[in-house]
Design an enzyme around this catalytic site. Structure first.
Site, short mmCIF file in Angstrom:
data_model
loop_
_atom_site.label_atom_id
_atom_site.label_comp_id
_atom_site.label_asym_id
_atom_site.label_seq_id
_atom_site.Cartn_x
_atom_site.Cartn_y
_atom_site.Cartn_z
N LYS A 39 42.96 34.68 38.74
CA LYS A 39 42.21 33.43 38.53
C LYS A 39 43.07 32.20 38.83
O LYS A 39 42.53 31.15 39.14
CB LYS A 39 41.67 33.37 37.09
CG LYS A 39 42.75 33.25 36.05
CD LYS A 39 42.21 33.40 34.65
CE LYS A 39 43.32 33.18 33.64
NZ LYS A 39 43.03 33.68 32.31
N ARG A 134 40.79 32.66 20.29
CA ARG A 134 39.89 32.32 21.39
C ARG A 134 38.80 33.39 21.30
O ARG A 134 38.15 33.49 20.27
CB ARG A 134 40.62 32.26 22.74
CG ARG A 134 39.83 31.47 23.79
CD ARG A 134 40.54 31.36 25.12
NE ARG A 134 40.67 32.66 25.78
CZ ARG A 134 41.32 32.86 26.93
NH1 ARG A 134 41.90 31.85 27.55
NH2 ARG A 134 41.39 34.07 27.45
C1 PLP Z 1 44.10 34.41 31.97
C2 PLP Z 1 43.99 35.67 31.24
C3 PLP Z 1 44.97 36.65 31.39
C4 PLP Z 1 46.23 36.45 32.22
O1 PLP Z 1 47.12 35.63 31.55
P1 PLP Z 1 48.60 35.35 32.12
O2 PLP Z 1 49.27 34.59 31.06
O3 PLP Z 1 48.42 34.56 33.37
O4 PLP Z 1 49.22 36.67 32.38
C5 PLP Z 1 44.79 37.84 30.72
N1 PLP Z 1 43.71 38.05 29.93
C6 PLP Z 1 42.75 37.12 29.75
C7 PLP Z 1 41.60 37.43 28.88
C8 PLP Z 1 42.85 35.89 30.40
O5 PLP Z 1 41.90 34.98 30.23
#
Ligand code: PLP
Length: 370
Positions: A39, A134
């Site tokens: 993302k 969250r």
């Molecule tokens: C963005 C996200 C990740 C990845 O997080 P990083 O810190 O970039 O490794 C993993 N799980 C969820 C649910 C996320 O929203």
């Protein structure tokens, strides 16, 4: 003279494939499968393919639009929607995502109905709240939640997941991770579920993964930032053997003049409503770059040359060039943090320049994406 377009983000695909390979091996040794989170780079197809070439077999993104892009490119990876689906996205989620992460029974009911309509079985991972506040189902509510899903056709539970350090900044400590594992164990005892994914977190779990003697029930981890930028995310420490410079932001000087360092006249707020103050550095060389806050998260840029960012507006960044004799047409390169990466990759005004490690890599990628 033809120049490479600026502003641009330079993307070293070979370094990204390397990072993927190292992380996959490191965690593979502990029995943990790595899902690459794309993302932060708008699920860019050249990047996704490079990560797959590095050995990644599942890709995740929070936006269904990005999942659709990955699906249509027919990449050889399982596609996971990271964010719980919006009710208005259900049709596309069932169509394009192999797996989605979920926390709401209403949404899961809608997925079930849509999957029946599309004659599919949609796989879901249930996200559990471990304190970061969250997304997530409270652990004490999960057994009843699972019972409600077991009556639904069209969906199957393939995993349990949790997330840390994204909202509340809660660290996945050894104790937290033990709690999560023993909770998953208790769920496994009560229900016979094929838990293909016991997904223990994200890049913030790096220290835990590295140091723990027992990963418990965790068999999957979702890595974005650490794979792309080569750093763990709790302290921002570089991970050894990974590249921290797979991305570089480059902008072009459009004006360079010696001027005072403090605004002349009565001052008010800037275009974002911020009030600013300026350090008096005397008369300095001020170099202006043709890029600004509409294009990139400026606080996330660090100049590679010994110059300072004095400030920025929507389309300009002003530098103190110090001893560097910058002139119009010169390029200034920056390292990026995750915020700068995300914004630059998303901006249509920033040119994406792919750098291949070899002509073999270029050909291989072009073939995959053809
Ligand atoms: C963005 C996200 C990740 C990845 O997080 P990083 O810190 O970039 O490794 C993993 N799980 C969820 C649910 C996320 O929203």
């Amino acid at each position: 003279m033809s120049r490479i377009k600026a502003p641009r983000i330079e993307i070293h695909l070979g370094k990204l494939a390397h990072n993927a390979k190292i992380l996959k091996t490191l965690f593979g040794e502990k029995g943990i499968e790595v899902t690459a989170v794309v993302k932060g780079v708008t699920a860019d197809l050249a990047i996704a393919s490079s990560l797959i070439n590095g050995g990644i077999t599942s890709l995740a993104d929070s936006k269904i639009m990005n999942i659709k892009k990955l699906k249509e490119a027919k990449l050889d990876a399982t596609l996971i929607l990271l964010r719980t689906p919006a009710l208005s996205d259900i049709e596309q989620v069932v169509e394009y995502a192999d797996v989605s992460m979920n926390t709401e029974i209403e949404v899961i009911r809608a997925l079930s109905a849509e999957a029946l309509r599309q004659q599919k079985i949609h796989s879901i991972i249930l996200m559990v709240e471990m304190g970061d506040l969250r997304e997530g189902i409270l652990p004490k509510h999960l057994p009843a939640f699972i019972r409600q899903i077991q009556n639904l056709k069209g969906v199957q539970i393939v995993g349990i997941g949790t997330n840390f350090a994204c909202f509340g900044g809660v660290i996945p400590t050894e104790q937290k991770m033990r709690q999560f594992s023993s909770f998953v164990r208790s769920i496994k005892k009560q229900f016979s579920l094929p838990l293909v994914y016991v997904s223990g977190g994200n890049s913030a779990n790096y220290q835990w993964l590295l140091n723990t003697k027992d990963v418990g029930t965790v068999n999957n981890i979702r890595l974005g930032e650490s794979m792309l930028l080569g750093r763990e995310t709790i302290h921002g420490t570089p991970i050894s053997n990974l590249y921290q410079d797979a991305f570089r932001f480059v902008a072009e000087v459009i004006e360079s003049k010696r001027k005072p360092s403090v605004p002349i006249g009565k001052t008010g707020n800037n275009f974002l409503g911020e009030s600013l103050s300026f350090e008096d550095r005397g008369t300095i060389r001020r170099a202006i770059l043709g890029v600004g806050r509409q294009d990139v998260y400026v606080p996330g840029l660090t100049p590679i040359l010994p110059v300072d960012i004095l400030g920025s507006s929507s389309d300009h960044i002003v530098l103190d060039a110090k001893k560097v004799p910058l002139k119009p047409g010169d390029e200034v390169a920056f390292s990026v943090n995750y915020g700068a990466l995300l914004s630059a990759m998303t901006s249509p005004y920033v040119y994406k320049k792919y750098i291949y490690s070899s002509s073999i890599q270029r050909k291989k990628l072009q073939k995959t994406l053809a």
